[in-house]
Structures are given as structure tokens and as C-alpha cells.
Design an enzyme around this catalytic site. Structure first.
Site, short mmCIF file in Angstrom:
data_model
loop_
_atom_site.label_atom_id
_atom_site.label_comp_id
_atom_site.label_asym_id
_atom_site.label_seq_id
_atom_site.Cartn_x
_atom_site.Cartn_y
_atom_site.Cartn_z
N ARG A 64 -14.91 -13.55 2.52
CA ARG A 64 -15.65 -13.60 1.25
C ARG A 64 -16.99 -14.27 1.49
O ARG A 64 -17.08 -15.49 1.67
CB ARG A 64 -14.84 -14.37 0.20
CG ARG A 64 -13.55 -13.68 -0.20
CD ARG A 64 -13.83 -12.31 -0.77
NE ARG A 64 -12.62 -11.68 -1.31
CZ ARG A 64 -12.60 -10.47 -1.81
NH1 ARG A 64 -13.69 -9.73 -1.82
NH2 ARG A 64 -11.49 -9.98 -2.29
N GLU A 123 -4.97 -2.10 -0.07
CA GLU A 123 -5.20 -3.34 0.67
C GLU A 123 -4.03 -3.79 1.52
O GLU A 123 -4.22 -4.53 2.47
CB GLU A 123 -5.61 -4.46 -0.28
CG GLU A 123 -6.96 -4.22 -0.92
CD GLU A 123 -7.50 -5.41 -1.67
OE1 GLU A 123 -6.77 -6.41 -1.87
OE2 GLU A 123 -8.68 -5.35 -2.06
N GLU A 146 -12.84 -5.30 3.94
CA GLU A 146 -11.41 -4.96 4.01
C GLU A 146 -10.98 -4.55 5.41
O GLU A 146 -9.78 -4.49 5.70
CB GLU A 146 -11.09 -3.85 3.01
CG GLU A 146 -11.26 -4.29 1.57
CD GLU A 146 -10.96 -3.18 0.58
OE1 GLU A 146 -10.89 -2.01 1.00
OE2 GLU A 146 -10.79 -3.50 -0.61
N GLU A 174 -4.67 -0.71 -5.80
CA GLU A 174 -5.16 -1.81 -4.95
C GLU A 174 -4.08 -2.31 -3.99
O GLU A 174 -4.37 -2.61 -2.84
CB GLU A 174 -5.70 -2.95 -5.81
CG GLU A 174 -6.99 -2.62 -6.52
CD GLU A 174 -8.17 -2.38 -5.60
OE1 GLU A 174 -8.16 -2.84 -4.44
OE2 GLU A 174 -9.13 -1.72 -6.04
N ALA A 213 -6.16 -7.45 -4.69
CA ALA A 213 -6.85 -7.42 -5.98
C ALA A 213 -7.98 -6.41 -5.94
O ALA A 213 -8.38 -5.97 -4.86
CB ALA A 213 -7.40 -8.81 -6.31
#
Length: 188
Positions: free
Chosen positions: A71, A104, A150, A100, A83
């Protein structure tokens, strides 16, 4: 008007005198509103956010699925829940959650229940976030091709109690993760 004896948020929209987009971004915009409140005119800027979902996926052994993802704004690879943004027009929140979790973590779930809804930063963003508790988990046959942040997602299954302890010890800082695991723990 709500019952004053019941502890609950009151929905209220102050009269907006002027509203304009001051930054048109790739993912979200910044809005500036001039509005009337308490006998005064106020100006506030805030992030216009499409909303988001998060998934507390729990297996039959009481373990929850966490992902570690880079992040940039916080300069960290933090542990969090799968998320995503509610950025597909007309898609129901639970369908966004299904998508999601698959994208993910390469996991499908048979059972979906709303765990909680909240506004992560109500003083600066219009975001509303829905957290779903997913059970009846099965791995997907085909994995998604992940890119950008990701691409390096790390997946870990953790006993719910260990996730709660890590939040309470200050080792995990993601607010969505903290609220979800504490909520699930309290409901047990």
C-alpha cells in the site's frame, strides 16, 4: 427523526449551497461543498468514493484468510482482508465481494452474510464499506492473473484468535481487518 433513547446514527444532509469537483482523479475525485449548518456557511473538501467491500473468509477450522499487499500511501506491505471498490455499475455489494475474493485469493464461498457496514473516514470521505463473512470455502480451479500491487499478494490462513491478538498487540494496523476480526470474535 430517530428515537432519542436509541443509540444510532441520524441520517441528515445539510443544505448544499454550492458543490464542485476540485480534483478529477483516476480512481476518485475530491469535491468541495459550501453548505449551511448551525446558522453558518461552511466549506469542506472530501473524497468522493464509490464504496467498497471486504471479506472475512473463514474456513471450517476457524482460520481466516488474510492477504499481504503493498500500500503505497502508507509505505507498507500490510496484512488485510480481500477487498475492493464498488466500481462496477449496478453490481450488488455481495457480488462485488464474491468477485474480489475470487480475484485476490482464488477462493469461492457458498455462504455470505453481512458482518458490518461502516464509514472508515467520515470527516474526509463519502466511502461506505460493507464487510461480508464468507463460509463454505473452496479453492478456485483457475487462478487469476494479478498485476500492479496485486501481483505480489501473499495469502495466509490464520486462526481468528491469532488475528485478534495481533490487532490488540498493535502488530496489525489495517482498520478494516481490525474491525472485522474484532466483530467476528465478539459475535462468537
Amino acid at each position: 427523526m430517530s428515537d432519542p433513547d436509541v443509540l444510532a446514527d441520524d441520517e441528515y444532509r445539510a443544505p448544499v449551497l454550492e458543490s464542485r469537483t476540485v480534483f478529477d482523479g483516476a480512481v476518485w475525485n475530491v469535491q468541495r461543498d459550501r453548505f449551511s449548518f448551525g446558522g453558518a456557511e461552511l466549506v469542506r473538501e472530501y473524497l468522493v468514493h464509490p464504496g467498497a467491500v471486504a471479506i472475512l473468509a473463514e474456513d471450517d477450522h476457524g482460520r481466516v484468510l488474510l492477504i499481504k499487499q503493498y500500500r503505497h500511501p502508507i509505505g507498507c506491505r500490510d496484512w488485510e482482508l480481500p477487498a475492493g471498490l464498488r466500481d462496477m455499475d449496478g453490481e450488488a455489494p455481495v457480488d462485488t465481494a464474491r468477485r474480489e475474493l475470487a480475484e485476490e485469493a482464488d477462493v469461492d464461498a457458498a455462504e455470505w452474510n453481512l458482518l458490518t457496514e461502516f464509514s472508515p473516514s467520515p470527516g474526509g470521505s463519502s466511502e461506505m464499506l460493507s464487510v461480508y463473512h464468507a463460509r463454505g470455502l473452496t479453492p478456485r480451479v483457475t487462478a487469476f492473473n494479478r498485476t500492479a500491487e496485486e501481483a505480489e499478494i501473499e495469502v495466509r490462513w490464520v486462526p481468528l484468535e491469532d488475528a485478534v491478538a495481533a490487532v490488540l498487540d498493535g502488530r496489525l494496523h489495517n482498520g478494516i481487518l481490525a474491525l472485522a476480526v474484532l466483530n467476528a470474535h465478539a459475535r462468537r
